[in-house]
Design an enzyme around this catalytic site. Structure first.
Site, PDB file in Angstrom:
ATOM      1  N   ILE A  96      -5.536   3.281  -4.592  1.00 40.57           N
ATOM      2  CA  ILE A  96      -6.397   2.227  -5.140  1.00 40.57           C
ATOM      3  C   ILE A  96      -7.697   2.075  -4.332  1.00 40.57           C
ATOM      4  O   ILE A  96      -8.690   1.571  -4.842  1.00 40.57           O
ATOM      5  CB  ILE A  96      -5.614   0.893  -5.169  1.00 40.57           C
ATOM      6  CG1 ILE A  96      -6.166  -0.053  -6.222  1.00 40.57           C
ATOM      7  CG2 ILE A  96      -5.545   0.237  -3.810  1.00 40.57           C
ATOM      8  CD1 ILE A  96      -5.250  -1.227  -6.518  1.00 40.57           C
ATOM      9  N   HIS A 153       5.338   7.393   1.936  1.00 41.61           N
ATOM     10  CA  HIS A 153       4.331   8.009   1.066  1.00 41.61           C
ATOM     11  C   HIS A 153       3.540   9.052   1.834  1.00 41.61           C
ATOM     12  O   HIS A 153       3.314   8.917   3.037  1.00 41.61           O
ATOM     13  CB  HIS A 153       3.388   6.963   0.469  1.00 41.61           C
ATOM     14  CG  HIS A 153       2.755   6.037   1.474  1.00 41.61           C
ATOM     15  ND1 HIS A 153       3.429   4.984   2.039  1.00 41.61           N
ATOM     16  CD2 HIS A 153       1.516   6.029   2.016  1.00 41.61           C
ATOM     17  CE1 HIS A 153       2.626   4.354   2.884  1.00 41.61           C
ATOM     18  NE2 HIS A 153       1.461   4.978   2.901  1.00 41.61           N
ATOM     19  N   HIS A 161      -0.129  10.937   1.919  1.00 42.21           N
ATOM     20  CA  HIS A 161      -1.507  10.907   1.433  1.00 42.21           C
ATOM     21  C   HIS A 161      -1.978  12.353   1.255  1.00 42.21           C
ATOM     22  O   HIS A 161      -1.922  13.134   2.203  1.00 42.21           O
ATOM     23  CB  HIS A 161      -2.437  10.258   2.472  1.00 42.21           C
ATOM     24  CG  HIS A 161      -2.159   8.817   2.773  1.00 42.21           C
ATOM     25  ND1 HIS A 161      -2.927   7.793   2.280  1.00 42.21           N
ATOM     26  CD2 HIS A 161      -1.208   8.227   3.539  1.00 42.21           C
ATOM     27  CE1 HIS A 161      -2.480   6.631   2.732  1.00 42.21           C
ATOM     28  NE2 HIS A 161      -1.437   6.865   3.506  1.00 42.21           N
TER      29      HIS A 161
HETATM   30  P1  AMP Z   1      -0.657   3.355   4.568  1.00 46.45           P
HETATM   31  O1  AMP Z   1      -1.699   2.703   5.415  1.00 46.45           O
HETATM   32  O2  AMP Z   1      -0.361   4.762   5.001  1.00 46.45           O
HETATM   33  O3  AMP Z   1       0.601   2.493   4.435  1.00 46.45           O
HETATM   34  O4  AMP Z   1      -1.301   3.503   3.145  1.00 46.45           O
HETATM   35  C1  AMP Z   1      -1.058   2.656   2.071  1.00 46.45           C
HETATM   36  C2  AMP Z   1      -2.027   3.068   0.981  1.00 46.45           C
HETATM   37  O5  AMP Z   1      -1.612   2.458  -0.228  1.00 46.45           O
HETATM   38  C3  AMP Z   1      -3.469   2.635   1.223  1.00 46.45           C
HETATM   39  O6  AMP Z   1      -4.304   3.797   1.247  1.00 46.45           O
HETATM   40  C4  AMP Z   1      -3.779   1.708   0.047  1.00 46.45           C
HETATM   41  O7  AMP Z   1      -5.090   1.837  -0.422  1.00 46.45           O
HETATM   42  C5  AMP Z   1      -2.746   2.161  -0.981  1.00 46.45           C
HETATM   43  N1  AMP Z   1      -2.352   1.161  -1.960  1.00 46.45           N
HETATM   44  C6  AMP Z   1      -1.938  -0.106  -1.743  1.00 46.45           C
HETATM   45  N2  AMP Z   1      -1.628  -0.718  -2.905  1.00 46.45           N
HETATM   46  C7  AMP Z   1      -1.830   0.206  -3.885  1.00 46.45           C
HETATM   47  C8  AMP Z   1      -1.683   0.191  -5.304  1.00 46.45           C
HETATM   48  N3  AMP Z   1      -1.258  -0.895  -5.966  1.00 46.45           N
HETATM   49  N4  AMP Z   1      -1.989   1.305  -6.005  1.00 46.45           N
HETATM   50  C9  AMP Z   1      -2.437   2.409  -5.348  1.00 46.45           C
HETATM   51  N5  AMP Z   1      -2.567   2.485  -4.015  1.00 46.45           N
HETATM   52  C10 AMP Z   1      -2.284   1.401  -3.290  1.00 46.45           C
END
Ligand code: AMP
Ligand code: ZN
Length: 115
Positions: free
Chosen positions: A31, A98, A100
């Site tokens: 997002i 997750h 990236h």
């Molecule tokens: P992390 O810091 O590795 O936990 O990354 C979490 C990621 O999730 C971040 O890059 C956010 O931008 C992404 N994120 C959070 N909420 C959403 C959402 N609803 N849809 C898509 N990405 C999201």
């Protein structure tokens, strides 16, 4: 987990821009993209992070899907980074495993501590 945002995305309860889906894994656009290509690959089942007793075949499948996502997004030839943040120092903000997939531009050389 009932209050986990990525579980809700996997269940289709929160919308996302889907890139890939199969029976175990879903990939969707981040997002808040940090690079031209920024896709998250997650297991549909909840694990906190890679240290949360993730079955090896699922972990392998996630990585294989990440490579597939890179090809779908057209960065498989130019290169990309695969990152998984863990815990506080790793700056994990969403506690659901997750990967990236980041690409579409040259990465910084440095991977050390924050300034
Ligand atoms: P992390 O810091 O590795 O936990 O990354 C979490 C990621 O999730 C971040 O890059 C956010 O931008 C992404 N994120 C959070 N909420 C959403 C959402 N609803 N849809 C898509 N990405 C999201
Ligand atoms: Zn979850």
């Amino acid at each position: 987990m009932s209050d986990c945002i990525f579980c809700k995305i996997a269940a289709g309860e929160i919308s996302s821009k889907l890139v890939y889906e199969d029976d175990r894994v879903i990939a969707f656009e981040d997002i808040n993209p940090q690079l031209p290509v920024h896709v998250l690959v997650i297991p549909k089942d909840h694990y906190d992070h890679i240290g949360d007793d993730v079955p090896e075949d699922l972990m392998g499948h996630l990585i294989t899907v990440a490579a597939k996502v890179a090809a779908i997004k057209g960065v498989d030839k130019t290169g990309y980074r695969l990152i998984t943040n863990i815990g506080e120092d790793g700056r994990q903000t969403v506690i659901h495993l997750h990967l990236h997939v980041l690409g579409g531009a040259k990465m910084p050389l440095r991977m050390g501590p924050a300034d």
